[in-house]
Scaffold this active site. Structure first.
Site, PDB file in Angstrom:
ATOM      1  N   HIS A 194      10.124 -14.431 -44.221  1.00 20.94           N
ATOM      2  CA  HIS A 194       9.245 -13.570 -44.344  1.00 20.94           C
ATOM      3  C   HIS A 194       8.548 -13.933 -45.755  1.00 20.94           C
ATOM      4  O   HIS A 194       8.610 -13.925 -46.228  1.00 20.94           O
ATOM      5  CB  HIS A 194       9.066 -12.276 -44.557  1.00 20.94           C
ATOM      6  CG  HIS A 194       8.092 -11.288 -44.657  1.00 20.94           C
ATOM      7  ND1 HIS A 194       7.383 -10.981 -43.195  1.00 20.94           N
ATOM      8  CD2 HIS A 194       7.243 -10.942 -45.351  1.00 20.94           C
ATOM      9  CE1 HIS A 194       6.753 -10.202 -43.201  1.00 20.94           C
ATOM     10  NE2 HIS A 194       6.018 -10.101 -44.585  1.00 20.94           N
ATOM     11  N   CYS A 195       7.114 -14.689 -45.091  1.00 20.71           N
ATOM     12  CA  CYS A 195       6.576 -15.463 -46.667  1.00 20.71           C
ATOM     13  C   CYS A 195       5.457 -14.358 -46.628  1.00 20.71           C
ATOM     14  O   CYS A 195       4.030 -14.241 -45.601  1.00 20.71           O
ATOM     15  CB  CYS A 195       5.989 -17.030 -45.948  1.00 20.71           C
ATOM     16  SG  CYS A 195       4.999 -17.430 -47.820  1.00 20.71           S
ATOM     17  N   PRO A 196       5.297 -14.279 -47.792  1.00 17.98           N
ATOM     18  CA  PRO A 196       3.922 -13.085 -48.215  1.00 17.98           C
ATOM     19  C   PRO A 196       2.865 -13.671 -48.621  1.00 17.98           C
ATOM     20  O   PRO A 196       1.660 -13.111 -48.583  1.00 17.98           O
ATOM     21  CB  PRO A 196       4.839 -12.271 -49.434  1.00 17.98           C
ATOM     22  CG  PRO A 196       5.066 -12.589 -50.308  1.00 17.98           C
ATOM     23  CD  PRO A 196       6.428 -13.205 -49.060  1.00 17.98           C
TER      24      PRO A 196
END
EC number: 2.3.1.225
Length: 489
Positions: A194-196
């Site tokens: 999960h890439c913010p």
């Protein structure tokens, strides 16, 4: 048909009662118009949707906006203060190349952030209950606080045993390489991380765009940083270093941003280049699922054994379609209106069947055949002798379609009175089976109450049924025998 004869028929057709119209016996169902809802409005995950479900992002998008601001501000300052000087003094190709890199970076970023990463749909309540039942049967019932073993399945992929874990949130067995994202609360196929910075999960459907984004961003960062330094050096040779900084203060800000970001971006690009060449995901690499430290027998079953093939599959392979229908409509549970039960339809069907003999239709139901055979006998019963009553093959019965006249018969004088002698025990139903057929009396045909006239055929058959039949046993036996012979012919 003559013109005069068509008028009454048309009047009869137009005066028919509509069975679908509301009546005092019915309560019409009033449907309330409810606006149809899209499926993205009731999506169970922690996602945000825009443009009527076309754009799908994570709920935490603050860092994504920071990424946009950094890219837009740095590129805007470069094109505003540096590109004009570089195009005049060095080459006009610099702003062209910079513009191509900028638009490519923005396109891949938005495609990564706004697309479905490969979310797996959750099980329906029926599917979840069936799966839970299968798991309970496989693990056995737990008692005394005993917890059953972990819910896993094992599959073999290219000779390597892979465990499929059960997701308690989505109620499914996750496919290989899938994992559940705790931030988005979804199971993602071929989950990477999960890439913010992009505001979304990175999975099977958007991994190639994520890799192109970080790779092109690293090129753009190096490009801007290099030509900003070139701009400052070129100006410092003419006016001095301090004067060059005063003439282009934006170049200092650009150089600082690029210097502190280029190392992380280049490092991230190199790491994902290694993952693509070995056909791994970030999640698998962190867990060490296919690490050589576990032994030579532990190898990556998803690798094609060739770096070029792995890169082509990851970057040039077909994109799988989305498994969730975000823009579909939620089907409401609308109640079905009940059929009218006032008896009008049933009566109309009975009346249409009673006209079959008048239209010379010889295909009749058994109740009309019985009515055609029994009515002439009852009408001619006073003129019959005792010998004729015991002749089962007497041709006086006639044929149903040719000799049936449904008039109002006169009951014989020898019949007992209904008010004094008829009882329920005297009523003998005319039923017989011959050749797989069951013959019913005319009164067994369904008809609505209080809707038949005194002169109608069905009313006549009901009246004859209520007559005392105890003294006419032989008459009914002869009627049945004659009817059996007619049906056999």
């Amino acid at each position: 048909m003559p013109p005069g004869g068509g008028g009454p028929m048309k009047d009869c057709e137009y005066s028919q009662i509509s069975t679908h119209s509301s009546s005092p016996m019915e309560s019409p169902h009033k449907k309330k118009k409810i606006a149809a809802r899209r499926k993205w409005e009731v999506f169970p995950g922690r996602n945000k949707f825009f443009c009527n479900g076309r754009i799908m992002m994570a709920r935490q998008t603050g860092v994504f906006y920071l990424t946009l601001i950094l890219i837009l501000v740095t590129s805007g300052l470069f094109f505003a203060f540096d590109c004009r000087y570089l195009a005049e003094k060095i080459t006009p190709a610099i702003p062209v190349v910079g513009g191509i890199l900028f638009f490519f970076v923005m396109g891949t970023l938005l495609r990564t952030s706004f697309s479905d990463p490969g979310v797996l749909p959750r099980a329906t309540p029926d599917e979840a209950a069936d799966l839970e039942r299968q798991i309970d049967i496989a693990n056995g019932t737990s008692s005394g606080g005993y917890r059953p073993p972990p819910r896993t399945k094992e599959v073999v992929i290219n000779g390597q045993t892979v465990k499929l874990k059960y997701c308690f949130t989505c109620k499914i067995f996750r496919p290989p390489r899938a994992s559940h994202c705790s931030l988005c609360d979804n199971c993602v196929e071929q989950f990477d991380h999960h890439c913010p910075w992009v505001g979304n999960c990175v999975g099977k459907r958007n991994y190639r765009f994520f890799y192109m984004f970080i790779l092109s961003l690293s090129f753009l960062t190096v490009f801007i940083f290099a030509f900003v330094i070139t701009h400052v050096i070129h100006r410092s040779q003419q006016k001095g270093f301090l004067d060059a900084l005063k003439d282009s203060p934006a170049s200092v800000l650009e150089a600082v941003i690029c210097f502190f970001s280029v190392w992380s971006i280049i490092g991230l690009s190199g790491f994902h280049t290694y993952l693509i060449s070995s056909n791994q995901t970030t999640n698998e690499d962190i867990k060490g699922s296919w690490s050589n430290k576990r032994g030579k027998e532990n190898y990556n079953p998803y690798s094609y054994g060739n770096i070029f093939t792995n890169c082509c599959v990851a970057l040039c392979g077909p994109i799988s379609p989305s498994l969730i229908d975000r823009r579909g409509y939620v089907q409401p549970d609308t109640p079905q209106p009940a059929a009218p039960s006032n008896g009008i339809t049933m009566y109309g069907a009975t009346q249409s069947q009673s006209d079959m003999c008048d239209q010379d239709q010889c295909i009749q139901s058994t109740k009309f055949v019985l009515q055609a055979a029994a009515t002439p006998l009852l009408q001619s019963e006073p003129s019959l002798t005792s010998e004729e009553l015991h002749m089962p093959g007497k041709p006086g019965l006639g044929t149903p379609c040719a000799s049936l006249t449904l008039g109002q018969p006169t009951p014989p004088s020898s019949m007992p009175n209904l008010a004094t002698e008829a009882t329920l025990s005297d009523i003998m139903p005319l039923k017989d089976e011959h050749g797989g057929h069951q013959f019913l009396t005319p009164d067994e045909a369904p008809s609505p109450p209080r809707m038949l006239g005194a002169g109608s055929p069905l009313a006549h058959s009901r009246t004859m049924h209520m007559l005392g039949l105890a003294s006419q046993d032989s008459l009914h036996e002869d009627s049945v025998r004659g009817l059996v012979k007619l049906s056999s012919v």
